[in-house]
Design a protein around this motif. Structure first.
Motif, PDB file in Angstrom:
ATOM      1  N   MET A 187       0.878  -1.157   0.001  1.00 53.98           N
ATOM      2  CA  MET A 187       0.048  -0.171   0.106  1.00 53.98           C
ATOM      3  C   MET A 187       0.920   1.280  -0.022  1.00 53.98           C
ATOM      4  O   MET A 187       1.760   1.454   0.723  1.00 53.98           O
ATOM      5  CB  MET A 187      -0.947  -0.095   1.378  1.00 53.98           C
ATOM      6  N   LYS A 188       0.570   2.210  -0.713  1.00 55.74           N
ATOM      7  CA  LYS A 188       1.367   3.399  -0.910  1.00 55.74           C
ATOM      8  C   LYS A 188       0.601   4.624  -0.347  1.00 55.74           C
ATOM      9  O   LYS A 188      -0.786   4.694  -0.296  1.00 55.74           O
ATOM     10  CB  LYS A 188       1.658   3.796  -2.384  1.00 55.74           C
ATOM     11  N   THR A 189       1.252   5.322   0.494  1.00 53.26           N
ATOM     12  CA  THR A 189       0.634   6.450   1.025  1.00 53.26           C
ATOM     13  C   THR A 189       1.199   7.706   0.375  1.00 53.26           C
ATOM     14  O   THR A 189       2.257   8.052   0.353  1.00 53.26           O
ATOM     15  CB  THR A 189       0.976   6.509   2.556  1.00 53.26           C
ATOM     16  N   ILE A 190       0.266   8.622  -0.166  1.00 54.42           N
ATOM     17  CA  ILE A 190       0.544   9.912  -0.395  1.00 54.42           C
ATOM     18  C   ILE A 190       0.904  10.972   0.691  1.00 54.42           C
ATOM     19  O   ILE A 190      -0.248  11.111   1.431  1.00 54.42           O
ATOM     20  CB  ILE A 190      -0.353  10.375  -1.345  1.00 54.42           C
ATOM     21  N   THR A 191       1.934  11.506   0.566  1.00 55.66           N
ATOM     22  CA  THR A 191       2.292  12.467   1.601  1.00 55.66           C
ATOM     23  C   THR A 191       2.473  13.827   1.165  1.00 55.66           C
ATOM     24  O   THR A 191       3.434  13.793   0.122  1.00 55.66           O
ATOM     25  CB  THR A 191       3.306  12.246   2.849  1.00 55.66           C
ATOM     26  N   THR A 192       1.922  14.891   1.497  1.00 53.23           N
ATOM     27  CA  THR A 192       2.198  16.132   1.139  1.00 53.23           C
ATOM     28  C   THR A 192       2.807  17.010   2.070  1.00 53.23           C
ATOM     29  O   THR A 192       2.246  17.215   3.259  1.00 53.23           O
ATOM     30  CB  THR A 192       0.924  16.952   0.651  1.00 53.23           C
ATOM     31  N   THR A 193       4.033  17.720   1.748  1.00 51.82           N
ATOM     32  CA  THR A 193       4.615  18.485   2.774  1.00 51.82           C
ATOM     33  C   THR A 193       4.680  19.791   1.987  1.00 51.82           C
ATOM     34  O   THR A 193       4.945  20.022   0.967  1.00 51.82           O
ATOM     35  CB  THR A 193       6.102  18.018   2.919  1.00 51.82           C
ATOM     36  N   THR A 194       4.415  20.742   2.808  1.00 52.01           N
ATOM     37  CA  THR A 194       4.459  22.210   2.428  1.00 52.01           C
ATOM     38  C   THR A 194       5.428  22.769   3.497  1.00 52.01           C
ATOM     39  O   THR A 194       5.435  22.637   4.736  1.00 52.01           O
ATOM     40  CB  THR A 194       3.252  22.991   2.493  1.00 52.01           C
ATOM     41  N   SER A 195       6.435  23.531   2.857  1.00 54.89           N
ATOM     42  CA  SER A 195       7.363  24.459   3.585  1.00 54.89           C
ATOM     43  C   SER A 195       6.825  25.957   3.528  1.00 54.89           C
ATOM     44  O   SER A 195       6.709  26.469   2.348  1.00 54.89           O
ATOM     45  CB  SER A 195       8.721  24.423   3.063  1.00 54.89           C
ATOM     46  N   ARG A 196       6.935  26.645   4.463  1.00 54.09           N
ATOM     47  CA  ARG A 196       6.479  27.887   4.881  1.00 54.09           C
ATOM     48  C   ARG A 196       7.320  28.715   5.548  1.00 54.09           C
ATOM     49  O   ARG A 196       7.905  28.558   6.398  1.00 54.09           O
ATOM     50  CB  ARG A 196       5.073  28.095   5.436  1.00 54.09           C
ATOM     51  N   THR A 197       7.817  29.945   4.552  1.00 60.85           N
ATOM     52  CA  THR A 197       8.865  30.736   5.274  1.00 60.85           C
ATOM     53  C   THR A 197       8.139  31.951   5.557  1.00 60.85           C
ATOM     54  O   THR A 197       7.535  32.884   4.591  1.00 60.85           O
ATOM     55  CB  THR A 197      10.074  31.018   4.189  1.00 60.85           C
ATOM     56  N   GLU A 198       8.219  32.524   6.620  1.00 61.94           N
ATOM     57  CA  GLU A 198       7.704  33.838   6.925  1.00 61.94           C
ATOM     58  C   GLU A 198       9.023  34.738   7.169  1.00 61.94           C
ATOM     59  O   GLU A 198       9.822  34.645   8.001  1.00 61.94           O
ATOM     60  CB  GLU A 198       6.644  33.817   8.203  1.00 61.94           C
ATOM     61  N   THR A 199       8.668  36.012   6.718  1.00 63.16           N
ATOM     62  CA  THR A 199       9.869  36.988   6.844  1.00 63.16           C
ATOM     63  C   THR A 199       9.281  38.286   7.694  1.00 63.16           C
ATOM     64  O   THR A 199       8.211  38.703   7.256  1.00 63.16           O
ATOM     65  CB  THR A 199      10.352  37.612   5.422  1.00 63.16           C
ATOM     66  N   ASP A 200      10.110  38.896   8.658  1.00 64.87           N
ATOM     67  CA  ASP A 200       9.722  39.806   9.381  1.00 64.87           C
ATOM     68  C   ASP A 200      10.222  41.065   8.637  1.00 64.87           C
ATOM     69  O   ASP A 200      11.476  41.296   8.772  1.00 64.87           O
ATOM     70  CB  ASP A 200       9.732  39.718  10.882  1.00 64.87           C
ATOM     71  N   VAL A 201       9.491  41.790   7.938  1.00 62.10           N
ATOM     72  CA  VAL A 201      10.095  43.035   7.279  1.00 62.10           C
ATOM     73  C   VAL A 201      10.725  43.911   7.962  1.00 62.10           C
ATOM     74  O   VAL A 201      11.466  44.590   7.845  1.00 62.10           O
ATOM     75  CB  VAL A 201       9.002  43.466   6.343  1.00 62.10           C
ATOM     76  N   GLN A 202       9.996  44.160   9.091  1.00 62.90           N
ATOM     77  CA  GLN A 202      10.624  45.182  10.302  1.00 62.90           C
ATOM     78  C   GLN A 202      11.846  44.862  10.769  1.00 62.90           C
ATOM     79  O   GLN A 202      12.705  45.797  10.704  1.00 62.90           O
ATOM     80  CB  GLN A 202       9.575  45.330  11.364  1.00 62.90           C
TER      81      GLN A 202
END
Length: 65
Positions: free
Chosen positions: A1-16
């Motif tokens: 059985m194959k499992t599909i995994t989705t990974t998301t990477s999110r980068t937040e930048t503090d402009v100040q």
């Protein structure tokens, strides 16, 4: 059985924070350049006329006499 995994990477930048860091670098570099310029001018004044001439010129510039 194959499992599909989705990974998301999110980068937040503090402009100040980024702008503050950049401005701190600019101000520090400017202070360093002005400090080096001041030391060069003081050394030049000492080499041209000596310590007493430098002090006399400083007092004359402050008092106007």
């Amino acid at each position: 059985m194959k499992t599909i995994t989705t990974t998301t990477s999110r980068t937040e930048t503090d402009v100040q924070h980024e702008v503050s860091g950049f401005l701190f670098t600019i101000v520090s570099a400017s202070a360093l350049i002005l400090g080096i310029w001041g030391i060069a001018c003081l050394a030049s004044g000492l080499l041209n006329g000596g310590l007493m001439s430098l002090v006399r010129g400083y007092v004359t510039a402050i008092t106007g006499m």
